[in-house]
Scaffold this motif. Sequence first.
Motif, short mmCIF file in Angstrom:
data_model
loop_
_atom_site.label_atom_id
_atom_site.label_comp_id
_atom_site.label_asym_id
_atom_site.label_seq_id
_atom_site.Cartn_x
_atom_site.Cartn_y
_atom_site.Cartn_z
N UNK A 1 0.82 -1.21 0.00
CA UNK A 1 0.00 0.00 0.00
C UNK A 1 0.85 1.26 0.00
N UNK A 2 2.10 1.16 0.48
CA UNK A 2 2.98 2.33 0.52
C UNK A 2 3.68 2.58 -0.81
N UNK A 3 3.59 1.63 -1.71
CA UNK A 3 4.21 1.80 -3.02
C UNK A 3 5.64 1.30 -3.10
N UNK A 4 6.16 0.73 -2.03
CA UNK A 4 7.53 0.20 -2.06
C UNK A 4 7.59 -1.08 -2.89
N UNK B 1 7.83 5.93 10.43
CA UNK B 1 9.30 5.95 10.53
C UNK B 1 9.96 4.76 9.82
N UNK B 2 9.36 3.58 9.92
CA UNK B 2 9.91 2.40 9.26
C UNK B 2 9.87 2.56 7.75
N UNK B 3 8.74 3.05 7.25
CA UNK B 3 8.60 3.24 5.80
C UNK B 3 9.59 4.28 5.29
N UNK B 4 9.79 5.35 6.05
CA UNK B 4 10.77 6.37 5.64
C UNK B 4 12.18 5.79 5.59
N UNK C 1 16.27 3.64 -2.06
CA UNK C 1 16.54 4.60 -3.14
C UNK C 1 18.02 4.97 -3.24
N UNK C 2 18.80 4.64 -2.22
CA UNK C 2 20.22 4.98 -2.24
C UNK C 2 21.11 3.76 -2.42
N UNK C 3 20.50 2.58 -2.52
CA UNK C 3 21.28 1.36 -2.64
C UNK C 3 21.82 1.16 -4.05
N UNK C 4 22.57 0.10 -4.30
CA UNK C 4 22.80 -1.02 -3.37
C UNK C 4 23.84 -0.69 -2.30
#
Length: 340
Positions: free
Chosen positions: A236-239, A314-317, A324-327
């Motif tokens: 639902x969060x789009x991840x 907080x977990x989703x953030x 988005x900054x990986x790998x």
Amino acid sequence: MTRAIPPGPLDPLGPLDPVGLLGADQQHVVTRAQLRRLGVPSGTIAHRLRPGGPWQQVLPRVICLQTGRLTAHQRLRAALAYAAPKGRSPQTGEVLLTGFAVLADAGLPSAGHPSDLADVDVLIPGQRRVGDREFVRIHRAAGPMPGGYERDDGLWSTTVARALADLAPREPGLRRFRALCAEAVQRRHCELGELLDHLLARPGALGLPPVAQVVEDLTSGVRSVVEGEARDLLRSSGLAEPLWNPVLFLDGRFLAVPDAYWPHACVALEIDSRAWHLRPADHERSLVRANRLTTAGLPVVRTTPVQLRRDPTPVLHELTALLTTGPHGPHTRITWRRAR
């Protein structure tokens, strides 16, 4: 209070009378047809079933040779006797316990204790004409009757996988059905493939929301209610969809099995909850697993079921930032295998 039946015309041999022996062999639960075959007159049966008499009618055609509340085992036996073909004893596997009667006996926490069952689920051939009655819930086999097995208490039962499939059309709550299926696989009461085969065998099974959701969860690797709820939240969060319970290897050697893992970013999610582990030792192993991942250099986001339900932001953030900054870490050294 249980009342003893005094010797009389029906029991010329005293303690060895056939009625007493039958009752002792069947936990005092018998059918009217069995009594008649032993020569007990209908009038005598009616007299002993009178108000204040020594016997009680518990279901149509089913009699308990005692008064008072039935035990959990007597209720199961009475349900099978009621569902049996009228006038004769069922053949082996012709009438089977299913549903919660099987799941509670297997020890699945979400099924409750066997002594607390409000209803007894019984599976019968599809062409039989027997309806729900009192505490008995009838399930009809859509095809041939499945192979059953004899329990330690002498009663015949379906497998756990079949019991879950029979329960699905009558189980309105997604959360409990999800929990039952996850517990059955996690505790190794059935194999994943066996459960999926039974769930999908019924025509139109995927049209039942609980079945569709559970099948999707299990095939994706989800193995607990908490993980299922986390999966709903992430979607639902789009991840991006992670791998659930994959087996990770570092340089070809086993590393750990995290709750969730995003291979493109080399990020793991661990949901810590003592309540959702089988034993305290399981909880300790989950902590060791998270430490192994961290030591290997993988970013691990840790949370609890309570946090995911009350304030998951907080977990989703944190997950969003890492994905988005990986790998990250030893990305090129990690290989994985899907959950089985």
